[in-house]
Design a protein around this motif. Structure first.
Motif: not given
Length: 76
Positions: A5-7, A22-31, A37-40, A46-52
């Motif tokens: 999650l890029l937020v 969490d409800n659907v059982g997906i594990q994730y990391q938050i950045d 800035p390199q990923q942006v 331009r907006h949040s959230p973004n899911i990779f």
């Protein structure tokens, strides 16, 4: 499945998104956009959230629970 999650630090929907994942059982990391800035720049974010998933940008918004369930079905 690696989910990122890029937020922003101030993303008001993050808690709701976390609950849905969490409800659907997906594990994730938050950045945070402010710390990546390199990923942006690379993805013209331009907006949040973004899911990779596995390094690929799949959502530029908060997906619905149905979209998340479809994603799980496609990945399995």
């Amino acid at each position: 499945m690696h989910v990122q999650l890029l937020v922003t630090h101030t993303d008001f929907c993050l808690h709701n998104l976390q609950r849905e994942l969490d409800n659907v059982g997906i594990q994730y990391q938050i950045d945070y956009i402010e710390d990546n800035p390199q990923q942006v720049n690379a993805y013209h974010i331009r907006h949040s959230p973004n899911i990779f998933i596995e390094g690929k940008l799949v959502f530029r918004y908060q997906p619905s629970p149905a979209e998340l369930k479809t994603l799980i079905a496609e990945e399995n």
